[in-house]
Design an enzyme around this catalytic site. Sequence first.
Site, PDB file in Angstrom:
ATOM      1  N   ASP A  37      24.467  33.149  39.161  1.00 47.12           N
ATOM      2  CA  ASP A  37      24.111  34.556  39.349  1.00 47.12           C
ATOM      3  C   ASP A  37      23.232  34.773  40.583  1.00 47.12           C
ATOM      4  O   ASP A  37      22.120  34.247  40.675  1.00 47.12           O
ATOM      5  CB  ASP A  37      23.376  35.041  38.091  1.00 47.12           C
ATOM      6  CG  ASP A  37      23.520  36.525  37.889  1.00 47.12           C
ATOM      7  OD1 ASP A  37      24.673  37.015  37.910  1.00 47.12           O
ATOM      8  OD2 ASP A  37      22.496  37.212  37.740  1.00 47.12           O
TER       9      ASP A  37
ATOM     10  N   ASP B 237      33.123  44.329  41.659  1.00 46.89           N
ATOM     11  CA  ASP B 237      33.322  43.538  40.449  1.00 46.89           C
ATOM     12  C   ASP B 237      31.991  43.329  39.714  1.00 46.89           C
ATOM     13  O   ASP B 237      30.956  43.126  40.344  1.00 46.89           O
ATOM     14  CB  ASP B 237      33.910  42.170  40.837  1.00 46.89           C
ATOM     15  CG  ASP B 237      34.154  41.267  39.636  1.00 46.89           C
ATOM     16  OD1 ASP B 237      35.034  41.586  38.828  1.00 46.89           O
ATOM     17  OD2 ASP B 237      33.438  40.242  39.507  1.00 46.89           O
TER      18      ASP B 237
ATOM     19  N   HIS C   7      26.543  43.928  35.857  1.00 46.09           N
ATOM     20  CA  HIS C   7      25.678  42.740  35.878  1.00 46.09           C
ATOM     21  C   HIS C   7      24.765  42.712  37.088  1.00 46.09           C
ATOM     22  O   HIS C   7      24.133  41.697  37.381  1.00 46.09           O
ATOM     23  CB  HIS C   7      26.551  41.482  35.789  1.00 46.09           C
ATOM     24  CG  HIS C   7      27.413  41.511  34.569  1.00 46.09           C
ATOM     25  ND1 HIS C   7      26.934  41.205  33.324  1.00 46.09           N
ATOM     26  CD2 HIS C   7      28.706  41.914  34.383  1.00 46.09           C
ATOM     27  CE1 HIS C   7      27.899  41.381  32.426  1.00 46.09           C
ATOM     28  NE2 HIS C   7      28.987  41.822  33.045  1.00 46.09           N
TER      29      HIS C   7
ATOM     30  N   GLU D 261      32.910  48.409  38.769  1.00 46.36           N
ATOM     31  CA  GLU D 261      33.403  47.994  37.459  1.00 46.36           C
ATOM     32  C   GLU D 261      32.247  47.968  36.465  1.00 46.36           C
ATOM     33  O   GLU D 261      31.500  46.992  36.378  1.00 46.36           O
ATOM     34  CB  GLU D 261      34.058  46.606  37.521  1.00 46.36           C
ATOM     35  CG  GLU D 261      34.770  46.271  36.214  1.00 46.36           C
ATOM     36  CD  GLU D 261      34.589  44.844  35.718  1.00 46.36           C
ATOM     37  OE1 GLU D 261      35.267  44.477  34.758  1.00 46.36           O
ATOM     38  OE2 GLU D 261      33.765  44.102  36.288  1.00 46.36           O
TER      39      GLU D 261
ATOM     40  N   ASN E 256      44.214  47.207  33.038  1.00 46.51           N
ATOM     41  CA  ASN E 256      43.857  46.502  34.264  1.00 46.51           C
ATOM     42  C   ASN E 256      44.183  45.016  34.109  1.00 46.51           C
ATOM     43  O   ASN E 256      44.709  44.589  33.083  1.00 46.51           O
ATOM     44  CB  ASN E 256      42.398  46.772  34.660  1.00 46.51           C
ATOM     45  CG  ASN E 256      41.403  45.931  33.866  1.00 46.51           C
ATOM     46  OD1 ASN E 256      41.732  45.323  32.859  1.00 46.51           O
ATOM     47  ND2 ASN E 256      40.177  45.907  34.338  1.00 46.51           N
TER      48      ASN E 256
ATOM     49  N   ARG F  87      44.633  54.936  39.138  1.00 47.12           N
ATOM     50  CA  ARG F  87      45.111  53.644  39.640  1.00 47.12           C
ATOM     51  C   ARG F  87      46.251  53.155  38.753  1.00 47.12           C
ATOM     52  O   ARG F  87      46.109  53.087  37.527  1.00 47.12           O
ATOM     53  CB  ARG F  87      43.971  52.614  39.616  1.00 47.12           C
ATOM     54  CG  ARG F  87      44.394  51.230  40.106  1.00 47.12           C
ATOM     55  CD  ARG F  87      43.251  50.231  40.054  1.00 47.12           C
ATOM     56  NE  ARG F  87      42.821  49.992  38.680  1.00 47.12           N
ATOM     57  CZ  ARG F  87      41.672  49.401  38.346  1.00 47.12           C
ATOM     58  NH1 ARG F  87      40.829  49.003  39.280  1.00 47.12           N
ATOM     59  NH2 ARG F  87      41.364  49.221  37.076  1.00 47.12           N
TER      60      ARG F  87
HETATM   61  C1  QV4 Z   1      33.195  28.654  30.471  1.00 48.57           C
HETATM   62  C2  QV4 Z   1      32.666  28.994  29.088  1.00 48.57           C
HETATM   63  C3  QV4 Z   1      31.244  29.518  29.193  1.00 48.57           C
HETATM   64  C4  QV4 Z   1      30.412  28.468  29.869  1.00 48.57           C
HETATM   65  C5  QV4 Z   1      31.007  28.097  31.215  1.00 48.57           C
HETATM   66  C6  QV4 Z   1      30.229  26.933  31.800  1.00 48.57           C
HETATM   67  O1  QV4 Z   1      33.498  30.012  28.500  1.00 48.57           O
HETATM   68  O2  QV4 Z   1      30.726  29.830  27.918  1.00 48.57           O
HETATM   69  O3  QV4 Z   1      29.124  28.990  30.094  1.00 48.57           O
HETATM   70  O4  QV4 Z   1      32.374  27.717  31.114  1.00 48.57           O
HETATM   71  O5  QV4 Z   1      30.420  26.876  33.168  1.00 48.57           O
HETATM   72  C7  QV4 Z   1      36.231  31.749  33.488  1.00 48.57           C
HETATM   73  C8  QV4 Z   1      36.616  31.222  32.140  1.00 48.57           C
HETATM   74  C9  QV4 Z   1      35.378  30.972  31.282  1.00 48.57           C
HETATM   75  C10 QV4 Z   1      34.462  30.035  32.016  1.00 48.57           C
HETATM   76  C11 QV4 Z   1      34.095  30.683  33.345  1.00 48.57           C
HETATM   77  C12 QV4 Z   1      33.203  29.820  34.185  1.00 48.57           C
HETATM   78  O6  QV4 Z   1      37.481  32.115  31.480  1.00 48.57           O
HETATM   79  O7  QV4 Z   1      35.781  30.384  30.056  1.00 48.57           O
HETATM   80  O8  QV4 Z   1      33.276  29.849  31.253  1.00 48.57           O
HETATM   81  O9  QV4 Z   1      35.300  30.945  34.100  1.00 48.57           O
HETATM   82  O10 QV4 Z   1      33.862  28.659  34.577  1.00 48.57           O
HETATM   83  C13 QV4 Z   1      37.449  36.582  35.173  1.00 48.57           C
HETATM   84  C14 QV4 Z   1      37.922  36.137  33.802  1.00 48.57           C
HETATM   85  C15 QV4 Z   1      36.935  35.215  33.148  1.00 48.57           C
HETATM   86  C16 QV4 Z   1      36.643  34.042  34.084  1.00 48.57           C
HETATM   87  C17 QV4 Z   1      36.049  34.638  35.353  1.00 48.57           C
HETATM   88  C18 QV4 Z   1      35.652  33.596  36.380  1.00 48.57           C
HETATM   89  O11 QV4 Z   1      38.118  37.268  32.989  1.00 48.57           O
HETATM   90  O12 QV4 Z   1      37.504  34.698  31.946  1.00 48.57           O
HETATM   91  O13 QV4 Z   1      35.761  33.121  33.469  1.00 48.57           O
HETATM   92  O14 QV4 Z   1      37.042  35.475  35.965  1.00 48.57           O
HETATM   93  O15 QV4 Z   1      36.715  32.779  36.700  1.00 48.57           O
HETATM   94  C19 QV4 Z   1      32.757  41.403  30.964  1.00 48.57           C
HETATM   95  C20 QV4 Z   1      32.111  41.812  32.287  1.00 48.57           C
HETATM   96  C21 QV4 Z   1      33.118  42.253  33.321  1.00 48.57           C
HETATM   97  C22 QV4 Z   1      34.278  41.258  33.457  1.00 48.57           C
HETATM   98  C23 QV4 Z   1      34.894  41.042  32.074  1.00 48.57           C
HETATM   99  C24 QV4 Z   1      35.998  40.011  32.096  1.00 48.57           C
HETATM  100  O16 QV4 Z   1      31.168  42.850  32.070  1.00 48.57           O
HETATM  101  O17 QV4 Z   1      32.454  42.381  34.559  1.00 48.57           O
HETATM  102  O18 QV4 Z   1      33.883  40.566  31.173  1.00 48.57           O
HETATM  103  N1  QV4 Z   1      35.273  41.692  34.432  1.00 48.57           N
HETATM  104  C25 QV4 Z   1      35.233  41.227  35.844  1.00 48.57           C
HETATM  105  C26 QV4 Z   1      36.609  40.897  36.375  1.00 48.57           C
HETATM  106  C27 QV4 Z   1      37.114  39.648  35.697  1.00 48.57           C
HETATM  107  C28 QV4 Z   1      36.237  38.475  36.061  1.00 48.57           C
HETATM  108  C29 QV4 Z   1      34.837  38.817  36.215  1.00 48.57           C
HETATM  109  C30 QV4 Z   1      34.347  40.093  36.068  1.00 48.57           C
HETATM  110  C31 QV4 Z   1      33.935  37.775  36.711  1.00 48.57           C
HETATM  111  O19 QV4 Z   1      37.467  41.979  36.209  1.00 48.57           O
HETATM  112  O20 QV4 Z   1      38.459  39.381  36.034  1.00 48.57           O
HETATM  113  O21 QV4 Z   1      36.349  37.468  35.036  1.00 48.57           O
HETATM  114  O22 QV4 Z   1      34.010  37.864  38.147  1.00 48.57           O
HETATM  115  O23 QV4 Z   1      33.173  42.536  30.235  1.00 48.57           O
HETATM  116 CA    CA Z   2      23.697  39.398  37.928  1.00 45.16          CA
END
Ligand code: QV4
Ligand code: CA
Length: 535
Positions: A205, A235, A239, A271, A336, A375
């Site tokens: 972060d 994005d 947060h 977002e 989305n 969109r």
């Molecule tokens: C894993 C474990 C965690 C652990 C971590 C340790 O689950 O508990 O702490 O390893 O390193 C991926 C995996 C996830 C993994 C993580 C880190 O799915 O399992 O953690 O990577 O390696 C997208 C996907 C996520 C993905 C992420 C980064 O949806 O699954 O995580 O990309 O690759 C909330 C938010 C919102 C978010 C939404 C999905 O408020 O902001 O969740 N939406 C945006 C994007 C989305 C993206 C992200 C944010 C992050 O639209 O596509 O997440 O940039 O609601």
């Molecule tokens: Ca943050």
Amino acid sequence: MNCRSSKEYKLAVERPQLYTEGTMQVLLLLAAVGVCWGQYNPNVQAGTTSIVHLFEWRWADIALECERYLAPYGFGGVQVSPPNENIVITSPYRPWWERYQPISYKICTRSGNEDEFRDMVSRCNNVGVRIYVDAVVNHMCGSAGGSGTHSTCGSYFNAGSEDFPAVPYSGWDFNDGKCHTGNGEIQNYGDIYQVRDCRLSGLLDLALEKDYVRTKIADYMNHLIDIGVAGFRIDAAKHMWPGDIKAFLDKLNNLNTRWFSEGTRPFIFQEVIDLGGEPITSSEYFGNGRVTEFKYGAKLGTVIRKWNGEKLSYLKNWGEGWGFVPSDRALVFVDNHDNQRGHGAGGASILTFWDARLYKMAVGFMLAHPYGFTRVMSSYRWPRSFVNGQDVNDWIGPPSYSDGTTKPVTINADTTCGNDWVCEHRWHEIRNMVVFRNVVDGQPFSNWWDNGSNQVAFGRGSKGFIVFNNDDWHLNTDLQTGLPAGTYCDVISGDKEGNRCTGTQVYVSGDGMANFQISNSAEDPFIAIHVGAKL
Ligand code: QV4
Ligand code: CA
């Protein structure tokens, strides 16, 4: 539209003595209603009103699509997948979500390199189609990302020591000290400090209160602005503290004057997932730009699926009446890239291309209704596989070859897409409703009719009219359309080609009335007519 830049607005507020009272009032009014303040204005070309998210497309394919399809059919712009360098995850195949784990701000991903990105932006702008970048700036890769050069441009990084020399960022640029949960992760969305200062799913972060970090982010975004992009999706905005977002947005340049008028600010949509029930609300972010209204797709899906006793007739006061953010602050969509596969928010009610019949009605309703800036989603197909209600294949990346490179979007003889690209935006019902929205732009919501159940209709002033039958029985009724007399071509069952109609024709009489008949078993149980498709 005669717009003043936000810089000038700032000047007017800070040094009012420079302005006459009249000019001052106009500036303050413009700022208050947000008509001209670029952050809310999508910067699309006049006459266009929607953008399409070409999820995971290659830059070369988007350039072609702008020229051969999006410009001719009046699409205003394209949201592209994150263009900056990301981690490469092979376990053993590459998930789509690796693109949300930045390694550097070099323009270098599976979608293409910087030359290809520049070529796309120029070619799309040259035909009047804008490009919006998905900016992932809340974090870098996950803490378990390891170290090495497994990144899309080969830049070295070390997730363990938080070292990203290609930016460069080091341990000082991350939030660890500020987060007070046991494992450094967000554990409770009820705690606004955790949500902003702890790690989202383990993603490192960034310390956005640091001017150094804000400057690196602004440099990245300014690089894209100078290339010619029209705005950004921010994005994971929830947060980040709204004030930190404002701080890097304030450092942004005006748009490139090769395509935009002097002083144009980048369009911003953040977002923020606010379905209610959490302390962080969308409205905290209005000062920076628009926000994604996630209630829109979640509720519309529930209504069209007829879950929880919902009916189409309840859509009479759709929009702010349903507790949504003000229309001029909303970016809306039916689904989305996250919630079409069970990530993010919205839940099971979200409609997607997998439920094509209901999906087309939902997108048709969205594009006909005046609320929000719209969109359209454009997806790829993946082999869904449900285990206990969960899709275990929700990670699968775009259609790709065995070496991991993304497959091109091929175009079939019937204008649909090949190689497993779904291209919802090319479905003729959806494409024609994008045109409908352009034709009725600026016209009021009018002539609402419903049968107290799931048959509804409404118009857009004297320019367009749409009728839905989501009941289990036939619709046969005479309705006031508000349209001039004449014969119209229904743009859902067909197209107007020259002076003939390949679909159903609708006859509007001198008093604006027309008879509509829609079978409940029709593949597309809705009819849409507009003055652009009058015979
Ligand atoms: C894993 C474990 C965690 C652990 C971590 C340790 O689950 O508990 O702490 O390893 O390193 C991926 C995996 C996830 C993994 C993580 C880190 O799915 O399992 O953690 O990577 O390696 C997208 C996907 C996520 C993905 C992420 C980064 O949806 O699954 O995580 O990309 O690759 C909330 C938010 C919102 C978010 C939404 C999905 O408020 O902001 O969740 N939406 C945006 C994007 C989305 C993206 C992200 C944010 C992050 O639209 O596509 O997440 O940039 O609601
Ligand atoms: Ca943050």
